[in-house]
Design a protein around this motif. Sequence first.
Motif, PDB file in Angstrom:
ATOM      1  N   ILE A   1      53.404  21.684  28.571  1.00 16.10           N
ATOM      2  CA  ILE A   1      53.808  22.793  27.853  1.00 16.10           C
ATOM      3  C   ILE A   1      54.881  22.888  26.869  1.00 16.10           C
ATOM      4  N   PRO A   2      54.779  23.482  26.002  1.00 12.90           N
ATOM      5  CA  PRO A   2      56.082  23.334  25.266  1.00 12.90           C
ATOM      6  C   PRO A   2      57.371  24.008  25.900  1.00 12.90           C
TER       7      PRO A   2
ATOM      8  N   PRO B   1      61.789  20.549  30.670  1.00 13.21           N
ATOM      9  CA  PRO B   1      60.980  19.529  30.505  1.00 13.21           C
ATOM     10  C   PRO B   1      61.577  18.331  31.766  1.00 13.21           C
ATOM     11  N   GLU B   2      63.171  18.116  31.480  1.00 15.11           N
ATOM     12  CA  GLU B   2      63.452  17.146  32.382  1.00 15.11           C
ATOM     13  C   GLU B   2      63.540  17.314  34.461  1.00 15.11           C
ATOM     14  N   ARG B   3      63.689  18.706  34.313  1.00 10.72           N
ATOM     15  CA  ARG B   3      63.546  19.249  35.474  1.00 10.72           C
ATOM     16  C   ARG B   3      62.133  19.410  36.261  1.00 10.72           C
TER      17      ARG B   3
ATOM     18  N   ILE C   1      50.090  26.072  38.976  1.00  8.51           N
ATOM     19  CA  ILE C   1      50.226  27.330  37.757  1.00  8.51           C
ATOM     20  C   ILE C   1      51.162  27.353  36.996  1.00  8.51           C
ATOM     21  N   ALA C   2      51.955  28.189  35.959  1.00  9.34           N
ATOM     22  CA  ALA C   2      52.746  27.609  35.856  1.00  9.34           C
ATOM     23  C   ALA C   2      53.037  29.212  34.753  1.00  9.34           C
ATOM     24  N   GLN C   3      53.883  29.724  34.663  1.00 11.28           N
ATOM     25  CA  GLN C   3      54.936  31.199  33.593  1.00 11.28           C
ATOM     26  C   GLN C   3      55.823  30.856  33.437  1.00 11.28           C
ATOM     27  N   PRO C   4      55.390  31.234  31.928  1.00 10.51           N
ATOM     28  CA  PRO C   4      57.636  31.540  32.063  1.00 10.51           C
ATOM     29  C   PRO C   4      58.223  33.001  32.688  1.00 10.51           C
TER      30      PRO C   4
END
Length: 302
Positions: A121-122, A147-149, A164-167
Amino acid sequence: MRLCFLVEEHYRHDGMPNEVIRQLTAWGHRVDVVRPGGSLLSMTEAVRAGSHDAWVLKTVSGGPGLTLLEAAAAAGLTTVNDARCIRGVRDKALAAAIGRARGLPLPPTYAAARPELLREIPAAEYPLVVKPADGSAGRAVHLVSSPERLAAMLPVLAGEGLLIAQPYVPNSGTDIKVYAVGGELFATERCSPLHPDPAVRERRVPLSAEVAAIAAQVGAVYGLDLYGVDVLLGPEGPVVVDVNDFPSFRQVPDAAARVARAVLDLARAGGSPPPSVPSPRPYAPLPLSVPAHLSAGAVDGA
């Protein structure tokens, strides 16, 4: 009428649906309670045609109750809600795809069978909200800042199945829960699972016309009759972040009686058909009208 309630162990002592069952029994109806997670089920006998006027599901996501409800539906029995429609919201990845295609204001959604795939994911999409696709009751919902977390959290996310991942939608720390029952909408404000605060108690709040229209559209899109919608008031307007079939109906006045009447009405009508699939269309902000069958008193918080 004779009804069958499928109730998982998680809800064995819960007010919802036990108060509904007591209300139906007090009105003279027969209610059989099946606990799919704690019983040996004879699948060939459990769904005999004509054994019940309707089957009602109150289970955790991922529990075995939905399979039994789907078996009842396949045998031609009435289910509350429609079993196919419940499947459409129990899988949050599927629900996101359906909702976005049908014009609901949902955040962009990524799905991954393994947590390490979320690394693709960007970075511009962070912070992210990551949760299991079959999660419920705020279980395993994580706010991931970078991203590090995410890399540090991979062991925590392992074993959760499809994710699932959402902003993240910036918000005040509370969300609006809209309950739909018997053609009426009721709104409450409660603490977001991402910003827990024991001092914040769930309470009834007025329901704006814009959020009411979205909540009504949710029912039409997913084909649900009894449901709940979680809405965040983000900087660009309301955003739907979760949909639940047969929620708790907390803070709804006379909730047990209202739900019981709705169950009986749906049983008599043979349930509701699954939704049709029109061409995709964008969500239109105000002005929007609330459908006439929705109670004005419920919408304005009276």
